[in-house]
Write a protein that holds these residues in place. Structure first.
Motif, short mmCIF file in Angstrom:
data_model
loop_
_atom_site.label_atom_id
_atom_site.label_comp_id
_atom_site.label_asym_id
_atom_site.label_seq_id
_atom_site.Cartn_x
_atom_site.Cartn_y
_atom_site.Cartn_z
N ARG A 154 -0.06 -0.24 -12.07
CA ARG A 154 1.49 -0.64 -12.24
C ARG A 154 2.06 1.10 -10.98
O ARG A 154 2.59 1.56 -10.63
N GLU A 155 0.42 2.27 -11.37
CA GLU A 155 1.17 3.49 -10.88
C GLU A 155 1.04 3.56 -9.51
O GLU A 155 1.54 4.13 -9.00
N GLU A 156 -0.01 2.36 -8.86
CA GLU A 156 -0.39 2.67 -7.86
C GLU A 156 0.73 2.11 -7.08
O GLU A 156 2.29 2.30 -5.97
N GLU A 198 4.11 1.95 -8.50
CA GLU A 198 5.21 3.41 -8.56
C GLU A 198 4.98 4.52 -7.48
O GLU A 198 5.77 4.81 -6.43
N ARG A 199 3.90 4.57 -6.61
CA ARG A 199 3.30 5.47 -6.36
C ARG A 199 3.64 5.31 -4.63
O ARG A 199 4.63 5.85 -3.67
#
Ligand code: GDP
Ligand code: ZN
Length: 355
Positions: free
Chosen positions: A121-123, A125-126
Motif C-alpha cells: 500500500r505504501e508504494e 500511496e507514494r
C-alpha cells in the motif's frame, strides 16, 4: 450512411455503422483528389455499393477533433497510459514525457499503474502522491488478480481511447480483458475477414466489452418465435434490443442456415459498440516534441497556479530567485519527481535550440 473507420488496410477501409456492422469501403475518386487520407477513427459518410457483400465508398470525412500520428488515428477522446508498479519499475521520467506530449496534443490523459499485486500500500500511496497535484486521473490495477478493472471500464465507456505504455507492463493483458468477446462482423451476408494477410501494423479500433456491443436476445427459429437471451457478451440489463422485424427479415434471407448460424450471424452484425480502444506499440523512449522551452511549464498542470507569482517574468523556474514554482516544490505542493522531469526536458529543449 454515417460510420466510423475502425481499420484501414491497403486502400480498403472497414467502416463500422452502429446497429449494422462493418462495410468494406474504398475512398471514392473525387474525394481522393483532395489528398486527405482517411485514417482509423475518422467519422465518415459512406454510400453502399453492394448491400449483400457489405461494400461501399467513403464519400466524405467529417472534420477531425484530433489526429494522432504513429499510429495514425483520428478523433481520440483520451489517452490511457499504462505503467507497472513493479517489474519493470516505473520510469516516471518516461511517463512525464508522455504526459507532456498529450498536453501538447490537447488529449486528456488517465494514468494507470498495473501489477499492484507486486507492491504494498505504501508504494501505491507514494506513486499517487507524485501525481496528486497534477490532477491527472490515476488508477491502480492488477490484470493478474482482476483488481480495479471496473474503474477502468467506467473511464473508457463511450469514448475512443488510445492505450499506450512501455512493453512488459501488462498492456496486452489489460486489452484482452477489456475487449468485446464478440468480434465485429461485416454487415453483409457473406462474412469477410479482411483482404489477405498483412504484417504491417495498422491502428485499429477495438470495441469494448461491457458496452451494449452485442445483441442480448437472439432470434429463436426453432418455432417459439421468441427472442431468447444468448448470455455472455450481451447487455444483461437488456437496455439494448434490436428491432425484431429487422432480425426476422434478415433471418428469411438466411433461412438455409441452421438456427445456430443465424443466431451467430445476427448477433455479430447488430452491434451497438460505442467505446473503443486503440492499441499502440510499446515505447521505451520518447523525444520531447518540438516546441519552445518557454512553453514547457504550461504542460505541467500543477505548475500553472504558481507561475504568475514568480518574481521574474518570464521565469524558467530553473534557477531564478523568488520563483513561486520552486517555492511550491519546497513546500511539497509540487513533487520532486515531476520537477526533475521538468528540468530534464527543459535541458533537452535548450540543447536542441543551439543547433
Ligand atoms: P505488454 O508487453 O505490456 O503487452 O505486457 P503483457 O500483457 O504481455 O504482460 C507482461 C508480463 O506481465 C506477462 O508475463 C504477464 O503475465 C505479466 N502481468 C500482466 N499483468 C500483470 C499483473 O497485474 N500482475 C503481475 N504480477 N503480472 C502481470
Ligand atoms: Zn518560476
Amino acid at each position: 450512411m454515417q460510420g466510423k473507420i475502425i481499420k484501414g488496410i491497403a486502400g480498403f477501409y472497414y467502416v463500422y455503422v452502429r446497429g449494422r456492422g462493418i462495410y468494406e469501403c474504398k475512398a471514392r475518386g473525387a474525394f481522393r483528389k483532395k489528398k486527405i487520407k482517411p485514417v482509423a477513427g475518422d467519422a465518415v459518410e459512406i454510400e453502399i455499393t453492394d448491400p449483400v457483400d457489405a461494400e461501399g465508398n467513403i464519400v466524405s470525412i467529417a472534420e477531425r477533433r484530433s489526429l494522432l500520428i504513429r499510429p495514425a488515428v483520428a478523433n481520440v477522446d483520451q489517452a490511457l497510459v499504462i505503467f507497472a508498479a513493479r517489474k519493470p519499475m516505473p520510469n516516471f521520467n518516461l511517463l512525464d514525457r508522455f504526459l507532456v506530449m498529450m498536453e501538447q496534443a490537447e488529449i486528456p490523459t488517465t494514468i494507470l499503474f498495473n501489477k499492484v499485486d507486486l507492491v504494498d500500500r505504501e508504494e501505491i500511496e507514494r506513486i499517487r502522491r507524485i501525481y496528486a497535484a497534477s490532477a491527472y486521473p490515476i488508477h491502480f490495477m492488477s490484470a493478474k488478480e482482476n483488481l480495479g478493472l471496473d474503474e477502468i471500464r467506467r473511464q473508457l465507456s463511450n469514448r475512443t481511447t488510445t492505450v499506450a505504455g512501455p512493453s512488459g507492463v501488462g498492456k496486452s493483458s489489460l486489452i484482452n480483458r477489456l475487449q468485446s468477446a464478440t468480434r465485429m462482423q461485416t454487415a453483409g451476408i457473406s462474412v469477410k475477414l479482411g483482404r489477405g494477410r498483412h504484417t504491417t501494423r495498422h491502428s485499429e479500433l477495438i470495441p469494448l466489452e461491457g458496452e451494449p456491443s452485442a445483441v442480448e436476445g437472439c432470434l429463436n427459429t426453432g418455432g417459439k418465435g421468441e427472442a431468447e437471451p444468448s448470455g455472455g457478451t450481451g447487455d444483461p440489463a437488456g437496455r439494448f434490443r434490436v428491432n425484431r422485424h429487422f432480425i426476422e427479415d434478415e433471418a428469411r434471407v438466411l433461412e438455409e442456415d441452421s438456427p445456430e448460424m443465424i443466431c451467430e450471424e445476427i448477433r455479430g452484425r447488430y452491434q451497438g459498440a460505442r467505446g473503443f480502444i486503440v492499441d499502440t506499440p510499446g515505447f521505451s523512449s520518447l523525444y520531447v516534441p518540438d516546441f519552445e522551452k518557454e512553453d514547457l511549464a504550461f504542460y505541467f498542470p500543477e505548475f500553472l497556479p504558481y507561475m504568475n507569482a514568480c518574481r521574474f517574468q518570464p521565469c524558467t523556474h530553473t534557477h531564478e530567485p523568488q520563483c513561486a514554482v520552486r517555492k511550491a516544490l519546497d513546500r511539497g505542493k509540487i513533487s520532486q519527481s515531476r520537477y526533475d522531469s521538468y528540468l530534464q526536458m527543459y535541458e533537452e529543449l535548450s540543447e536542441r535550440r543551439r543547433y
